[in-house]
Design a protein around this motif. Sequence first.
Motif, PDB file in Angstrom:
ATOM      1  N   LEU A 262       1.881   6.326   3.068  1.00  0.00           N
ATOM      2  CA  LEU A 262       0.808   5.382   2.746  1.00  0.00           C
ATOM      3  C   LEU A 262       1.296   3.953   2.798  1.00  0.00           C
ATOM      4  O   LEU A 262       2.417   3.661   2.407  1.00  0.00           O
ATOM      5  N   LEU A 264      -0.388   0.640   1.083  1.00  0.00           N
ATOM      6  CA  LEU A 264      -1.530   0.296   0.225  1.00  0.00           C
ATOM      7  C   LEU A 264      -1.839  -1.192   0.286  1.00  0.00           C
ATOM      8  O   LEU A 264      -0.924  -2.021   0.363  1.00  0.00           O
ATOM      9  N   SER A 265      -3.125  -1.506   0.206  1.00  0.00           N
ATOM     10  CA  SER A 265      -3.524  -2.917   0.207  1.00  0.00           C
ATOM     11  C   SER A 265      -3.654  -3.440  -1.218  1.00  0.00           C
ATOM     12  O   SER A 265      -3.823  -4.625  -1.436  1.00  0.00           O
ATOM     13  N   ARG A 286       4.490   0.491   0.070  1.00  0.00           N
ATOM     14  CA  ARG A 286       4.624   1.794   0.726  1.00  0.00           C
ATOM     15  C   ARG A 286       4.884   2.911  -0.269  1.00  0.00           C
ATOM     16  O   ARG A 286       5.531   2.673  -1.295  1.00  0.00           O
ATOM     17  N   SER A 300      -5.736  13.516   1.667  1.00  0.00           N
ATOM     18  CA  SER A 300      -5.838  12.265   2.428  1.00  0.00           C
ATOM     19  C   SER A 300      -7.231  11.674   2.305  1.00  0.00           C
ATOM     20  O   SER A 300      -7.393  10.464   2.117  1.00  0.00           O
ATOM     21  N   LEU A 303      -7.547  10.093  -1.028  1.00  0.00           N
ATOM     22  CA  LEU A 303      -6.785   8.837  -1.096  1.00  0.00           C
ATOM     23  C   LEU A 303      -7.563   7.708  -0.425  1.00  0.00           C
ATOM     24  O   LEU A 303      -7.660   6.601  -0.950  1.00  0.00           O
ATOM     25  N   LEU A 304      -8.130   8.017   0.737  1.00  0.00           N
ATOM     26  CA  LEU A 304      -8.853   6.993   1.499  1.00  0.00           C
ATOM     27  C   LEU A 304     -10.124   6.555   0.758  1.00  0.00           C
ATOM     28  O   LEU A 304     -10.522   5.388   0.841  1.00  0.00           O
ATOM     29  N   LEU A 307      -8.694   4.816  -3.008  1.00  0.00           N
ATOM     30  CA  LEU A 307      -7.796   3.648  -3.032  1.00  0.00           C
ATOM     31  C   LEU A 307      -8.018   2.749  -1.826  1.00  0.00           C
ATOM     32  O   LEU A 307      -8.597   3.164  -0.829  1.00  0.00           O
ATOM     33  N   ASP A 308      -7.505   1.528  -1.937  1.00  0.00           N
ATOM     34  CA  ASP A 308      -7.602   0.601  -0.814  1.00  0.00           C
ATOM     35  C   ASP A 308      -6.358   0.807   0.072  1.00  0.00           C
ATOM     36  O   ASP A 308      -5.292   0.247  -0.184  1.00  0.00           O
ATOM     37  N   VAL A 309      -6.525   1.652   1.072  1.00  0.00           N
ATOM     38  CA  VAL A 309      -5.378   2.068   1.896  1.00  0.00           C
ATOM     39  C   VAL A 309      -5.368   1.308   3.218  1.00  0.00           C
ATOM     40  O   VAL A 309      -6.366   1.290   3.933  1.00  0.00           O
ATOM     41  N   ASP A 311      -2.940   1.852   5.623  1.00  0.00           N
ATOM     42  CA  ASP A 311      -2.494   2.768   6.674  1.00  0.00           C
ATOM     43  C   ASP A 311      -2.122   4.104   6.037  1.00  0.00           C
ATOM     44  O   ASP A 311      -1.569   4.135   4.940  1.00  0.00           O
ATOM     45  N   LEU A 312      -2.455   5.183   6.758  1.00  0.00           N
ATOM     46  CA  LEU A 312      -2.128   6.499   6.227  1.00  0.00           C
ATOM     47  C   LEU A 312      -1.757   7.418   7.374  1.00  0.00           C
ATOM     48  O   LEU A 312      -2.400   7.414   8.423  1.00  0.00           O
TER      49      LEU A 312
END
Lengths: 348, 276
Positions: A262, A264-265, A286, A300, A303-304, A307-309, A311-312
């Motif tokens: 991950l 994360l933003s 990360r 996944s 998570l998407l 959270l504010d992701v 890249d995954l």
Amino acid sequence: MHLSPMPSAIVATELSKTYDVKVRDPGIKGALAALARPRYRQVRAVDNVSFSIERGDAVAFLGPNGAGKTTTLKMLTGLLFPTAGKAQVAGYDPWSGGNPFRQRIAFVLGNKQQLLWDLPPEETFRLNRAIYGVSLADYTTRRAELVELLLLGDLIDKPVRQLSLGERMKCELAAALLHQPEVLFLDEPTLGLDLEAQQTIRTFLGEYRRRHGATILLTSHYMADVTALASRVLIINRGRLLYDGELSELVARIAPIKRIELVLSETVSRARLEEYGTVAHYAPPRATLEVPRETATAASTRLLTDLDVADLSIQDPPIEEVIRIAFGETEQDAEEDTVRTDVQRAPP
Amino acid sequence: MSPASSRTPFATFRDQYAELMRSAFLVDLQYRASIAIWLIWGVTEPIISLGIWWSIAAGGAVDGYTREDFARYFFGVALVNQATLSWDAWNIDRWIREGEMNHRLTRPIAPIHEAIADNVAYKTPTATIILTMWIIASLFWPAVRIPFEPGRWSLAIIAIVLAAAIRFLNGYATGLLAFWTTRATALVELQFGLSLFLSGRIAPLSLLPPRVAHVAEYLWFPYVLSFPVEILTGAVTTSEQYLRGFAGQAIWLAIWLALYLVVWTRGRRHYGAVGG
């Protein structure tokens, strides 16, 4: 020395390879000392490895860098001779089999190419046709089949230097298969390729083996190569064969996990991430989570959504990790389990 | 699934050579600008030597060599040198150091054949260009004309082919030392330096100090350049001179062939033991 009838495609019997490696301390002083009094260390790259592969089987050779995979392949293709033990490939001793042996094998190295760099791949195909003494009729049929299966299209008319890495590897495979080898050795054929090219190559190898009954022994870093191509795996680490068996058994033996990497933003605490899986690595922004294989997609998605992701990506655990999990080996074990011996040599 | 072909070994071998030469020629075409520069560089050296000897001989013949003799001699040097060049040591050094030898060793043809085909593909067109330049020059400059003697020219062609074979095996065998050392190409450079004097590249051998000329006689250098050039220019006349020259070529060809076989067999074994 062609043994018949129908022996196994590959038989390795107690194969070992030991190298003398010059050791020197760093710096100018070290370099001068090495000149005056060279010291050598014996490195056992392959240690008493035995296995056999039947005709038409596909087997994956797994192991981290420097495990001895390539050295074994080089012994089986006749490039290196073993320090001890012996090998039989397509009924021949690789070292003394000569041209009849070379006619029956192909060796593709992912990091070295045989394609003529300045010319279109078609020119290497023509050259290999002549070198392997393939008749024009066979050449025409085989070339057409390879172009179709590898989706080469107009690639074969472009100079090799203008092709991408993946396109080049596809052409390498075609060039290596025009003589229809009985045994195909592939050293990291998908190394550094994008996912699409990796996929094309995996599908191709499976289809080619099904059609022609070729035996394939490939080394790889990628679990995906193995899952797609081989039901049987050989795991080698520090020169020793640790596992020889069905892939499914191995998967059952290791914790069947996937890794979610991950970026994360937003700032998310470690504790919060633990809700989704085991946090294997946490260094904001990360993080790497380990989740059971079957719930990886669901985790996944959550998570998407939650959270504010930024890249995954979902990945198989690296080979090193698989070996560590499967064989319960720790870094400390590795140190103690050294196969290296220092040998002090008298100056010449 | 038998890979064996029904054709005769000779037909397969001829086919292999035809394709090896074809691809070498196509690669050369990609590098035509570089080849033009090398070609200019190759003729620059004999032209400079000619310029120097031309002015030295202004006051009359030097040891029997007139200005015209020098002109013919150095035109001959330019042609024969182009036809007998050897760059193979650098190629082999790269093949071995960078792992490019591996795929060559798994093919059913010894790597030397690729090098031979490469030589033929490169030298045939480039030596033809120099020969054409010589013919054009001789239309305007009588000094560089050589008498029309088909017998002599045929012998010169044989001597050039033998010279090319000796230089090739010399370069190839020396290059194979890269199996053991990273300094194989330095040995080639050293030979290159010696050959400037001992093969007759900067002056006809008869103008060298007698001691140097005497040393040269016991080495292969005179047979790979001076001898074929002197057949072309007419300096070789008696049957004894021909006999000595061709005998020298035959001996040195046999020696370098034997050295190649020894270095190749042992080098391959060494490579098999220690890897690339």
